[in-house]
Design a protein around this motif. Structure first.
Motif, PDB file in Angstrom:
ATOM      1  N   ILE A   1      30.754  -2.084 -13.078  1.00  8.22           N
ATOM      2  CA  ILE A   1      31.511  -1.244 -14.007  1.00  8.22           C
ATOM      3  C   ILE A   1      32.392  -2.140 -14.863  1.00  8.22           C
ATOM      4  CG2 ILE A   1      33.188   0.634 -14.212  1.00  8.22           C
ATOM      5  CD1 ILE A   1      31.873   1.956 -11.930  1.00  8.22           C
TER       6      ILE A   1
ATOM      7  N   ALA B   1      19.693   5.694  -4.942  1.00  8.64           N
ATOM      8  CA  ALA B   1      19.741   6.506  -6.161  1.00  8.64           C
ATOM      9  C   ALA B   1      19.945   5.618  -7.389  1.00  8.64           C
ATOM     10  CB  ALA B   1      20.868   7.529  -6.052  1.00  8.64           C
TER      11      ALA B   1
ATOM     12  N   HIS C   1      36.286  -8.360 -10.557  1.00  8.99           N
ATOM     13  CA  HIS C   1      36.584  -8.047  -9.166  1.00  8.99           C
ATOM     14  C   HIS C   1      35.311  -7.825  -8.372  1.00  8.99           C
ATOM     15  CE1 HIS C   1      39.916  -6.739 -11.674  1.00  8.99           C
ATOM     16  NE2 HIS C   1      40.709  -7.011 -10.654  1.00  8.99           N
ATOM     17  N   ARG C   2      35.271  -8.401  -7.192  1.00  8.73           N
ATOM     18  CA  ARG C   2      34.203  -8.128  -6.261  1.00  8.73           C
ATOM     19  C   ARG C   2      34.645  -6.944  -5.408  1.00  8.73           C
ATOM     20  NH1 ARG C   2      32.214  -8.884  -1.517  1.00  8.73           N
ATOM     21  NH2 ARG C   2      30.063  -9.559  -1.217  1.00  8.73           N
ATOM     22  N   VAL C   3      33.846  -5.874  -5.411  1.00  7.01           N
ATOM     23  CA  VAL C   3      34.160  -4.698  -4.606  1.00  7.01           C
ATOM     24  C   VAL C   3      33.726  -4.987  -3.175  1.00  7.01           C
ATOM     25  CG1 VAL C   3      33.615  -2.263  -4.257  1.00  7.01           C
ATOM     26  CG2 VAL C   3      33.869  -3.170  -6.590  1.00  7.01           C
TER      27      VAL C   3
ATOM     28  N   TYR D   1      36.217   2.460  -4.327  1.00  9.51           N
ATOM     29  CA  TYR D   1      36.025   1.011  -4.265  1.00  9.51           C
ATOM     30  C   TYR D   1      37.258   0.382  -3.635  1.00  9.51           C
ATOM     31  CZ  TYR D   1      32.192   0.950  -7.779  1.00  9.51           C
ATOM     32  OH  TYR D   1      31.024   1.112  -8.471  1.00  9.51           O
TER      33      TYR D   1
ATOM     34  N   VAL E   1      30.894   6.879 -21.590  1.00  7.14           N
ATOM     35  CA  VAL E   1      30.155   6.255 -20.486  1.00  7.14           C
ATOM     36  C   VAL E   1      28.815   5.769 -21.033  1.00  7.14           C
ATOM     37  CG1 VAL E   1      29.135   6.611 -18.196  1.00  7.14           C
ATOM     38  CG2 VAL E   1      31.143   7.947 -18.886  1.00  7.14           C
TER      39      VAL E   1
ATOM     40  N   ARG F   1      26.036  -1.075  -8.554  1.00  3.91           N
ATOM     41  CA  ARG F   1      26.544  -0.762  -9.888  1.00  3.91           C
ATOM     42  C   ARG F   1      27.534  -1.853 -10.278  1.00  3.91           C
ATOM     43  NH1 ARG F   1      27.300   5.179  -7.542  1.00  3.91           N
ATOM     44  NH2 ARG F   1      28.176   3.817  -5.966  1.00  3.91           N
TER      45      ARG F   1
ATOM     46  N   ARG G   1      16.728   4.026  -8.405  1.00 10.81           N
ATOM     47  CA  ARG G   1      15.851   4.959  -9.121  1.00 10.81           C
ATOM     48  C   ARG G   1      16.233   5.045 -10.598  1.00 10.81           C
ATOM     49  NH1 ARG G   1      16.476   8.497  -4.501  1.00 10.81           N
ATOM     50  NH2 ARG G   1      17.847   9.877  -5.693  1.00 10.81           N
ATOM     51  N   VAL G   2      17.548   5.060 -10.870  1.00  7.69           N
ATOM     52  CA  VAL G   2      17.991   5.129 -12.273  1.00  7.69           C
ATOM     53  C   VAL G   2      17.573   3.858 -13.010  1.00  7.69           C
ATOM     54  CG1 VAL G   2      19.995   5.259 -13.798  1.00  7.69           C
ATOM     55  CG2 VAL G   2      19.918   6.668 -11.730  1.00  7.69           C
TER      56      VAL G   2
ATOM     57  N   TYR H   1      32.706   1.794 -19.182  1.00  4.38           N
ATOM     58  CA  TYR H   1      33.669   2.887 -19.399  1.00  4.38           C
ATOM     59  C   TYR H   1      34.623   2.461 -20.511  1.00  4.38           C
ATOM     60  CZ  TYR H   1      32.696   5.220 -14.861  1.00  4.38           C
ATOM     61  OH  TYR H   1      32.143   5.887 -13.805  1.00  4.38           O
TER      62      TYR H   1
ATOM     63  N   GLU I   1      13.907   4.175 -13.773  1.00  7.18           N
ATOM     64  CA  GLU I   1      13.652   5.152 -14.850  1.00  7.18           C
ATOM     65  C   GLU I   1      13.958   4.538 -16.220  1.00  7.18           C
ATOM     66  OE1 GLU I   1      15.003   9.005 -12.157  1.00  7.18           O
ATOM     67  OE2 GLU I   1      16.111   8.553 -14.007  1.00  7.18           O
TER      68      GLU I   1
ATOM     69  N   LEU J   1      34.320  -4.512 -12.372  1.00  8.12           N
ATOM     70  CA  LEU J   1      34.246  -4.163 -10.949  1.00  8.12           C
ATOM     71  C   LEU J   1      32.787  -4.266 -10.540  1.00  8.12           C
ATOM     72  CD1 LEU J   1      36.436  -0.968 -11.326  1.00  8.12           C
ATOM     73  CD2 LEU J   1      37.117  -2.974  -9.995  1.00  8.12           C
ATOM     74  N   ASN J   2      32.468  -5.191  -9.641  1.00  5.50           N
ATOM     75  CA  ASN J   2      31.081  -5.427  -9.256  1.00  5.50           C
ATOM     76  C   ASN J   2      30.837  -5.083  -7.796  1.00  5.50           C
ATOM     77  OD1 ASN J   2      30.516  -6.450 -11.836  1.00  5.50           O
ATOM     78  ND2 ASN J   2      31.116  -8.516 -11.223  1.00  5.50           N
ATOM     79  N   GLU J   3      29.939  -4.112  -7.553  1.00  2.43           N
ATOM     80  CA  GLU J   3      29.550  -3.819  -6.180  1.00  2.43           C
ATOM     81  C   GLU J   3      28.753  -5.011  -5.639  1.00  2.43           C
ATOM     82  OE1 GLU J   3      27.569  -0.054  -5.759  1.00  2.43           O
ATOM     83  OE2 GLU J   3      29.066   1.017  -6.935  1.00  2.43           O
ATOM     84  N   PRO J   4      28.755  -5.190  -4.307  1.00  5.96           N
ATOM     85  CA  PRO J   4      28.108  -6.394  -3.755  1.00  5.96           C
ATOM     86  C   PRO J   4      26.581  -6.354  -3.794  1.00  5.96           C
ATOM     87  CG  PRO J   4      29.041  -5.045  -1.985  1.00  5.96           C
ATOM     88  CD  PRO J   4      29.486  -4.418  -3.280  1.00  5.96           C
TER      89      PRO J   4
ATOM     90  N   VAL K   1      32.200   0.165  -0.661  1.00  9.88           N
ATOM     91  CA  VAL K   1      31.875   1.296  -1.532  1.00  9.88           C
ATOM     92  C   VAL K   1      31.662   2.522  -0.649  1.00  9.88           C
ATOM     93  CG1 VAL K   1      30.253   2.204  -3.255  1.00  9.88           C
ATOM     94  CG2 VAL K   1      30.635  -0.277  -3.084  1.00  9.88           C
TER      95      VAL K   1
ATOM     96  N   VAL L   1      35.254  -1.886 -17.542  1.00  7.73           N
ATOM     97  CA  VAL L   1      36.223  -0.939 -18.088  1.00  7.73           C
ATOM     98  C   VAL L   1      36.826  -1.569 -19.341  1.00  7.73           C
ATOM     99  CG1 VAL L   1      38.267   0.463 -17.630  1.00  7.73           C
ATOM    100  CG2 VAL L   1      36.731  -0.162 -15.736  1.00  7.73           C
TER     101      VAL L   1
ATOM    102  N   GLU M   1      25.268   3.394 -19.811  1.00  8.60           N
ATOM    103  CA  GLU M   1      24.583   2.824 -18.649  1.00  8.60           C
ATOM    104  C   GLU M   1      23.349   2.066 -19.106  1.00  8.60           C
ATOM    105  OE1 GLU M   1      25.336   6.349 -15.316  1.00  8.60           O
ATOM    106  OE2 GLU M   1      23.303   5.819 -15.942  1.00  8.60           O
TER     107      GLU M   1
ATOM    108  N   ILE N   1      27.342  -0.225 -15.940  1.00 14.53           N
ATOM    109  CA  ILE N   1      28.024   0.949 -16.498  1.00 14.53           C
ATOM    110  C   ILE N   1      29.224   0.454 -17.294  1.00 14.53           C
ATOM    111  CG2 ILE N   1      29.255   3.086 -15.916  1.00 14.53           C
ATOM    112  CD1 ILE N   1      27.670   3.093 -13.250  1.00 14.53           C
TER     113      ILE N   1
ATOM    114  N   VAL O   1      22.323  13.031  -6.351  1.00 12.13           N
ATOM    115  CA  VAL O   1      23.016  12.434  -5.197  1.00 12.13           C
ATOM    116  C   VAL O   1      23.984  13.449  -4.579  1.00 12.13           C
ATOM    117  CG1 VAL O   1      24.593  10.610  -4.450  1.00 12.13           C
ATOM    118  CG2 VAL O   1      22.784  10.097  -6.107  1.00 12.13           C
TER     119      VAL O   1
END
Lengths: 309, 309
Positions: free
Chosen positions: B92, B62, A26-28, A15, B31, B90, B65-66, B15, B69, B105-108, A31, B94, B33, B13, A66
C-alpha cells in the motif's frame, strides 16, 4: 431471526508495524482480516449470544468475495448481501507497536447505482417478514441517497418490525425523522444531531425529533437512555482499559437481543454495557470476552426513574 | 518468449489521502490497484515494447486471484504463476496530497513451503527451453531459501538461457556467485554487495564476484555498465521530474529486450535509460510514456570504452 443492515460493508484489515513514520517504507509484521462494517460486527456478537442473524447490505468485487467467504464461516449468521458492480471497501488499521496508536485508512466504498439501491430495497422488504428486529448500521456508500435510512425505517415500521438506527450526520438526522424505535448515538453524534453537548438534555431532544428511545453511548461512563418507559443511566463497575473499536456495535447487539427477548430496559442496558466493556478489554479488536461479559453483567449499575405515564 | 520470475508477486494498491497524520482516521479519496512485484512490472514494459512475455513466481489467496485476473487483461503477457496455500501480499502506497510524499506499507508475502518451492523449480525448468532470456526479480517471500536465486541462475545457465538478476542483500550476494549474465543493482545495493561507495570501482568488483555484466542504476545520473565488451556510462539528456517507482524495472526491460534483439551494449543502455526516464515522468507510477521514451531515445548520451580483449 434478527436482521442487520450494513450498506457499506468492509473488509477490516489490521497491520502491525514497528513505528509508523510518514514518507518512510514499512514492513508489515502481522496482517489480520475480518469482515466488518457496523452491522456485520453487530451480527457477530448477536450470533455469539445464540441468536439467529441475517446480514444484508451490499457486496462487490474481490473484497466482497472475501467478506462473504469469511461470513460463511461464522455459525448462526446467514449471508443475504446484495451484489453490486463496484468493489466492497477495505479499511486498514495500522497499529504502531512502539506507541500502541492506531492510524486508520478507510476506502470510500462502491458507487451504488439507482438500480442497485432499488434491488436492495426489494431484498430488504422480502427479509422483513421473517425478522423479529432490524438494525440499520453505519455509513452510506457513494450513490445511496442520504435519506436511505429514513426509507428503510419506514419500511420496517410498516412491516411491524422494531428498528434500531446507528449512524451519524445527515443520514441520522433524516433517519430520526422517520421515527425509528431506538437510536444509539455516541456523544459526538448526539451533539451533532441536537446541537446540545449536555447529554441529558440532548437525549430528550432527540426523542422529540422522532426517536422512540435514545440510548447514548458515553464511552467509559456507560449508557444514558431516554425511553417511553423511563430514563436510566447504566455504568460499568470498573474502568476497563483496552481498544474501544466495536464497543458501540456490541452495545447495539446487547440492546437488540434484549429487545427480542422482551427484557425490561434496565436489563437491556446492563447487557449492552457489559458487552461493550468486554469488547474494550478483548485482545482482538471488535471481539468480546465471554468470561469478562458474564462477570461484569451482574455488576453494572443501572439507576433511573420510570415514567409516570 | 522472455521469462520473468517474481517470487514475491504483489497487488500494488495506491491510496490518496488529503494529509497523512499518525493516530488519525483518514478517508481515502482514490484507490488504484495493479499487479506488481518487480518481475511483473518488467513483463508489462516488455509487452508494451512488443515482446511475448511469460510471468512466473507464486500466487495465492484472494489477492493472488486479483493479480491473475488483472494480468489476464495485459496483452502479450502469459500467466504461469505457481499456486501456493498462503496469500499473495499487498503493498500500500499512501500518497499525501498536500506534500506529495508517499508512505509505503508492505505485507511480507505468503509462507512458502518446501514442497511449493520444489513445485516452482520444476515449473521454472519446464519454462526455460522456450525462453530467449530470463529475469529474476525482487525480494524472496518467507520460506524460500536465501540461496534461491543462485539455484535459479544455475538452472538457467545449464539450459543455455541468458539470465539477469535484480535483487538485493544476501539473495543478491548468493545469486552473483552463481554467475548470472547481468545484474542491475542500484547504488545502495551495489555498495552493500561490494562494500564500495565508489560506483566505478564497485561495478568492477561486482564483476569479479561473478556477474558477467554489471549495470548500476544511479538514479537521475543514468546507468553505469561494466561488461566483458567494455565499460559505458549512459546519461539522460535532461533531468526528469516525477515518481521514480518502477524506473529500475523499466531499465531491466530495456536491457533484456536489447539482449534478445542482439543490440550492441550502447544501444541497450540508451534504451534502458530512455525507458527509465519515461517511467519517472509518467503520471501513473510504474507506467512509461511512449512519446517521452521515443523522444528521449535518440538523445541519451552513451560514453565509454570498448575492451581491448
Amino acid at each position: 431471526m434478527i436482521l442487520t443492515v450494513t450498506l457499506n460493508t468492509a473488509l477490516d484489515i489490521t497491520y502491525r508495524v514497528r513505528s509508523l513514520r510518514p514518507h518512510a517504507s514499512h514492513r508489515v509484521s502481522e496482517v489480520t482480516e475480518r469482515p466488518g462494517g457496523k452491522g456485520v460486527n453487530v451480527a457477530r456478537v448477536l450470533a455469539a449470544l445464540g441468536h439467529q442473524v441475517t446480514v444484508t447490505g451490499f457486496t462487490g468485487g474481490a473484497t466482497g468475495r472475501v467478506v462473504q467467504e469469511r461470513l460463511a464461516a461464522v455459525p448462526g449468521v446467514v449471508d443475504a448481501l446484495v451484489p453490486v458492480s463496484g468493489a466492497t471497501r477495505r479499511t486498514i488499521a495500522v497499529v504502531d507497536e512502539q506507541t500502541g496508536d492506531t492510524t486508520q485508512l478507510n476506502e470510500p466504498g462502491p458507487m451504488v447505482t439507482p438500480a442497485e439501491w432499488s434491488a436492495f430495497q426489494e431484498a430488504y422488504e422480502d427479509l422483513l417478514p421473517s425478522a423479529s428486529a432490524v438494525a440499520l448500521c453505519g455509513s452510506l456508500p457513494p450513490g445511496v441517497p442520504v435519506g436511505a435510512y429514513a426509507v428503510l425505517v419506514r419500511t420496517a415500521r410498516a412491516a411491524g418490525v422494531p428498528v434500531l438506527l446507528d449512524t451519524s450526520g445527515e443520514a441520522l438526522r433524516r433517519g430520526v425523522a422517520a421515527r425509528p424505535d431506538i437510536i444509539k448515538p455516541n456523544a459526538d453524534e448526539l451533539a451533532e444531531l441536537t446541537g446540545s453537548h449536555e447529554p441529558l438534555r440532548a437525549t430528550q431532544d432527540a426523542r422529540r425529533r422522532g426517536a422512540g428511545a435514545v440510548v447514548a453511548s458515553l464511552g467509559p461512563e456507560g449508557l444514558l437512555a431516554a425511553t417511553r418507559e423511563g430514563r436510566w443511566r447504566a455504568t460499568p463497575p470498573t474502568s476497563v482499559r483496552g481498544n474501544p473499536t466495536g464497543a458501540g456495535d456490541s452495545a447495539v447487539a446487547g440492546l437488540l437481543s434484549g429487545l427480542v427477548e422482551h427484557l425490561p430496559w434496565p436489563d437491556r442496558l446492563a447487557r449492552a454495557v457489559a458487552l461493550s466493556a468486554a469488547t474494550v478489554s478483548a485482545p482482538v479488536a471488535g471481539e468480546f470476552e465471554r468470561g469478562v461479559y458474564e462477570e461484569l453483567l451482574g455488576r453494572v449499575t443501572v439507576s433511573g426513574e420510570v415514567s409516570a405515564a
